[in-house]
Design a protein around this motif. Structure first.
Motif, short mmCIF file in Angstrom:
data_model
loop_
_atom_site.label_atom_id
_atom_site.label_comp_id
_atom_site.label_asym_id
_atom_site.label_seq_id
_atom_site.Cartn_x
_atom_site.Cartn_y
_atom_site.Cartn_z
N ARG A 77 58.89 39.73 15.54
CA ARG A 77 59.79 40.61 15.44
C ARG A 77 59.85 41.84 16.67
O ARG A 77 61.28 41.71 17.26
N LYS A 78 58.87 41.93 17.10
CA LYS A 78 59.08 42.69 18.36
C LYS A 78 59.77 42.06 19.72
O LYS A 78 60.17 42.51 20.61
N GLY A 79 59.54 40.56 19.67
CA GLY A 79 59.97 39.68 20.66
C GLY A 79 61.49 39.46 20.52
O GLY A 79 62.13 38.86 21.24
N VAL A 80 61.91 39.64 19.44
CA VAL A 80 63.41 39.54 19.16
C VAL A 80 64.35 40.32 19.95
O VAL A 80 64.39 41.60 20.06
N THR B 240 69.65 42.80 14.98
CA THR B 240 69.34 43.63 13.81
C THR B 240 69.33 43.02 12.88
O THR B 240 68.17 43.36 12.00
N GLN B 241 70.33 41.91 12.29
CA GLN B 241 69.77 41.21 11.11
C GLN B 241 68.53 40.49 11.26
O GLN B 241 67.84 40.44 10.20
N ARG B 242 68.20 39.95 12.03
CA ARG B 242 66.85 39.04 12.30
C ARG B 242 65.67 40.06 12.14
O ARG B 242 64.76 39.81 11.40
N ARG B 243 65.70 41.04 12.81
CA ARG B 243 64.70 42.02 12.64
C ARG B 243 64.56 42.77 11.33
O ARG B 243 63.41 42.79 10.60
N HIS B 244 65.72 43.00 10.69
CA HIS B 244 65.69 43.64 9.27
C HIS B 244 65.16 42.44 8.11
O HIS B 244 64.15 43.00 7.47
N TYR B 245 65.44 41.11 8.34
CA TYR B 245 64.72 40.21 7.19
C TYR B 245 63.27 40.06 7.81
O TYR B 245 62.50 39.56 6.70
N ASN C 107 65.77 33.54 10.52
CA ASN C 107 65.98 32.59 11.44
C ASN C 107 67.45 32.16 11.39
O ASN C 107 67.86 31.24 12.47
N ALA C 108 68.27 32.30 10.46
CA ALA C 108 69.96 31.79 10.55
C ALA C 108 70.42 32.60 11.48
O ALA C 108 71.74 32.14 11.69
N PHE C 109 70.02 33.70 12.03
CA PHE C 109 70.67 34.81 12.67
C PHE C 109 70.23 34.30 14.24
O PHE C 109 69.18 34.84 14.51
N TYR C 110 71.05 33.82 15.10
CA TYR C 110 70.76 33.64 16.38
C TYR C 110 70.94 34.83 16.89
O TYR C 110 71.91 35.36 17.30
#
Length: 135
Positions: free
Chosen positions: A126-129, A74-79, A63-66
């Protein structure tokens, strides 16, 4: 009308986070209870508590990656993927507790259901990011 809204009051885009924090609380309570023999604390209890902690930590980091750049998406999905992997590890550890006969099956099943719910919610989130704010 208010009863319909009250029913959905706890549902939000961050329900996966609320569920993950509940899982962490339940895992911590389980592994620090009298149900966990001392001989298994360093082998199973400490790693399980750390995995539950890591689950929440990975979601906080995600959630730190807007998601306003491809990199941040990519980072949000990764975490979030790492958080799902934490859920899978917790399920494996709970299965091990059951197989060894360390903890009552009923207690593990309740926790396992919450872990599975957390994994499903995280996968859905994650799918919704998606990339947002692009000009």
């Amino acid at each position: 009308m208010s009863t319909v809204l009250e029913r959905y009051r706890d549902l939000s885009n961050f329900e996966y986070f609320t569920t993950a924090t509940r899982v962490r609380r339940e895992i911590t309570a389980l592994v620090t209870s009298a149900a966990m023999p001392k001989s298994y604390r360093f082998v199973l209890a400490v790693p399980m508590a750390e995995t539950a902690r890591s689950l929440v930590s990975n979601l906080v980091t995600a959630n730190a990656f807007y998601p306003n750049t491809e990199h941040n998406v990519t980072q949000r999905r990764h975490y979030m993927t790492l958080a799902v992997a934490n859920c899978e590890q917790l399920l494996q550890d709970l299965q091990c507790l059951i197989d060894l006969g360390i903890v009552k099956v009923s207690r593990c099943v309740r926790v396992a259901e919450d872990v599975e719910t957390a994994a499903k919610l995280i996968k859905g989130a994650r799918k919704g990011v998606k990339l947002i704010g692009q000009r």
